[in-house]
Design a protein around this motif. Structure first.
Motif, PDB file in Angstrom:
ATOM      1  N   ALA A 165       0.832  -1.205   0.000  1.00 52.67           N
ATOM      2  CA  ALA A 165       0.000   0.000   0.000  1.00 52.67           C
ATOM      3  C   ALA A 165       0.867   1.255   0.000  1.00 52.67           C
ATOM      4  O   ALA A 165       0.572   2.233  -0.707  1.00 52.67           O
ATOM      5  CB  ALA A 165      -0.928  -0.001   1.217  1.00 52.67           C
ATOM      6  N   ASP A 166       1.948   1.250   0.771  1.00 49.39           N
ATOM      7  CA  ASP A 166       2.836   2.413   0.817  1.00 49.39           C
ATOM      8  C   ASP A 166       3.478   2.665  -0.539  1.00 49.39           C
ATOM      9  O   ASP A 166       3.664   3.823  -0.942  1.00 49.39           O
ATOM     10  CB  ASP A 166       3.927   2.213   1.870  1.00 49.39           C
ATOM     11  CG  ASP A 166       3.392   2.277   3.289  1.00 49.39           C
ATOM     12  OD1 ASP A 166       2.252   2.779   3.478  1.00 49.39           O
ATOM     13  OD2 ASP A 166       4.101   1.829   4.215  1.00 49.39           O
ATOM     14  N   GLU A 167       3.809   1.585  -1.253  1.00 46.57           N
ATOM     15  CA  GLU A 167       4.431   1.738  -2.573  1.00 46.57           C
ATOM     16  C   GLU A 167       3.465   2.373  -3.572  1.00 46.57           C
ATOM     17  O   GLU A 167       3.859   3.215  -4.394  1.00 46.57           O
ATOM     18  CB  GLU A 167       4.906   0.380  -3.089  1.00 46.57           C
ATOM     19  CG  GLU A 167       6.131  -0.172  -2.391  1.00 46.57           C
ATOM     20  CD  GLU A 167       5.823  -0.913  -1.085  1.00 46.57           C
ATOM     21  OE1 GLU A 167       6.702  -1.618  -0.584  1.00 46.57           O
ATOM     22  OE2 GLU A 167       4.685  -0.779  -0.566  1.00 46.57           O
ATOM     23  N   VAL A 168       2.192   1.977  -3.487  1.00 47.27           N
ATOM     24  CA  VAL A 168       1.182   2.569  -4.378  1.00 47.27           C
ATOM     25  C   VAL A 168       1.036   4.051  -4.081  1.00 47.27           C
ATOM     26  O   VAL A 168       1.048   4.891  -4.995  1.00 47.27           O
ATOM     27  CB  VAL A 168      -0.171   1.855  -4.225  1.00 47.27           C
ATOM     28  CG1 VAL A 168      -1.252   2.565  -5.051  1.00 47.27           C
ATOM     29  CG2 VAL A 168      -0.065   0.396  -4.651  1.00 47.27           C
ATOM     30  N   ARG A 169       0.919   4.399  -2.816  1.00 47.18           N
ATOM     31  CA  ARG A 169       0.740   5.800  -2.430  1.00 47.18           C
ATOM     32  C   ARG A 169       1.971   6.630  -2.787  1.00 47.18           C
ATOM     33  O   ARG A 169       1.854   7.802  -3.189  1.00 47.18           O
ATOM     34  CB  ARG A 169       0.450   5.909  -0.936  1.00 47.18           C
ATOM     35  CG  ARG A 169      -0.841   5.245  -0.489  1.00 47.18           C
ATOM     36  CD  ARG A 169      -2.030   5.722  -1.279  1.00 47.18           C
ATOM     37  NE  ARG A 169      -3.294   5.162  -0.808  1.00 47.18           N
ATOM     38  CZ  ARG A 169      -4.344   4.957  -1.571  1.00 47.18           C
ATOM     39  NH1 ARG A 169      -4.283   5.254  -2.858  1.00 47.18           N
ATOM     40  NH2 ARG A 169      -5.455   4.453  -1.082  1.00 47.18           N
ATOM     41  N   ALA A 170       3.152   6.033  -2.654  1.00 48.73           N
ATOM     42  CA  ALA A 170       4.381   6.758  -3.020  1.00 48.73           C
ATOM     43  C   ALA A 170       4.398   7.073  -4.506  1.00 48.73           C
ATOM     44  O   ALA A 170       4.778   8.177  -4.921  1.00 48.73           O
ATOM     45  CB  ALA A 170       5.613   5.933  -2.632  1.00 48.73           C
ATOM     46  N   ASP A 171       3.981   6.116  -5.328  1.00 49.77           N
ATOM     47  CA  ASP A 171       3.893   6.372  -6.773  1.00 49.77           C
ATOM     48  C   ASP A 171       2.941   7.517  -7.065  1.00 49.77           C
ATOM     49  O   ASP A 171       3.217   8.382  -7.912  1.00 49.77           O
ATOM     50  CB  ASP A 171       3.385   5.117  -7.494  1.00 49.77           C
ATOM     51  CG  ASP A 171       4.490   4.120  -7.789  1.00 49.77           C
ATOM     52  OD1 ASP A 171       5.663   4.406  -7.476  1.00 49.77           O
ATOM     53  OD2 ASP A 171       4.173   3.049  -8.354  1.00 49.77           O
TER      54      ASP A 171
END
Length: 238
Positions: A165-171
């Motif tokens: 989830a953090d990776e999606v939000r970072a993108d």
């Protein structure tokens, strides 16, 4: 050279744009030296996971179109897709939240299967009768397995909302920082951006320009430094 593509599985122009970009990349002389990375962008991030509705209903509500206008738009998109050799169902598709698909794509990236999975997700959403939204996680697990990923591992990712989830939000934050307010959005070597499903010729031009603009290594050397090479090491004589 790295090309990053911000996109969403629910975006028809991302589906078409990927095909056009790949046509340009296939003909690019340095294609073997181009790394393609898919980044996350949600067109409808506030939609609850279980809220699935027909595409035509979504279009009429979100954009204030009449149903006739929405149908015409879908037919035009179908023609654009067909021109790129893509199948596209202009009727009876549905729309929903894509967050879990993006999480799964980050999982696929770790295992070197990201491009395979995103293409299968596009095909499932735009060309197949079965829904990627209303059939639950098992449909996504099937597609992950078809992409060459371990089915049980994919199922575990989907079962844990925090995974990736953090990776999606970072993108998504990064897209905003780069000025992307729509997708597809292509970034070449963090130096050039291409917005939208441009013709293949535009992508060819962008690839060529980005490649030519790459900065060659500038060597600082006074000629007197000792070094080792294939023929051995320089040994001072005095």
């Amino acid at each position: 050279m790295r090309v990053e593509i911000w996109s969403d599985i629910a975006c028809p122009w991302c589906y078409v744009g990927k095909a056009r970009f790949e046509k340009a990349l296939e003909a690019f002389p340095h294609r073997d030296q181009v790394e393609v990375v898919h980044r996350s962008f949600e067109l409808d991030p506030g939609r609850p996971k279980g809220d699935v509705q027909p595409v035509l209903a979504m279009l009429t509500k979100k954009y204030g179109m009449s149903e006739a206008q929405a149908r015409t738009g879908e037919e035009n998109l179908g023609a654009q897709a067909a021109a790129e050799g893509l199948d596209y169902r202009t009727r009876d598709r549905d729309h929903g939240n894509t967050f879990d698909m993006h999480r799964l794509l980050h999982f696929a990236k770790e295992h070197g299967r990201q491009d395979e999975l995103i293409q299968l997700l596009y095909r499932a959403n735009f060309a197949e009768e079965r829904s990627v939204f209303s059939e639950g996680d098992e449909r996504l697990v099937e597609l992950a397995a078809e992409a060459g990923l371990d089915a049980e591992a994919a199922r575990e990712v989907l079962a844990d909302p925090a995974r990736y989830a953090d990776e999606v939000r970072a993108d998504e934050r990064e897209a905003a920082q780069l000025g992307a307010n729509g997708v597809p959005f292509f970034v070449l070597d963090r130096a050039y951006g291409v917005s939208g499903a441009q013709p293949a010729e535009v992508f060819t031009q962008a690839l060529t320009q980005a490649w030519q603009a790459r900065s060659p290594l500038k060597l600082i050397d006074d000629g007197g430094a000792q070094a080792c090479g294939p023929d051995g090491c320089a040994v001072p004589q005095h």
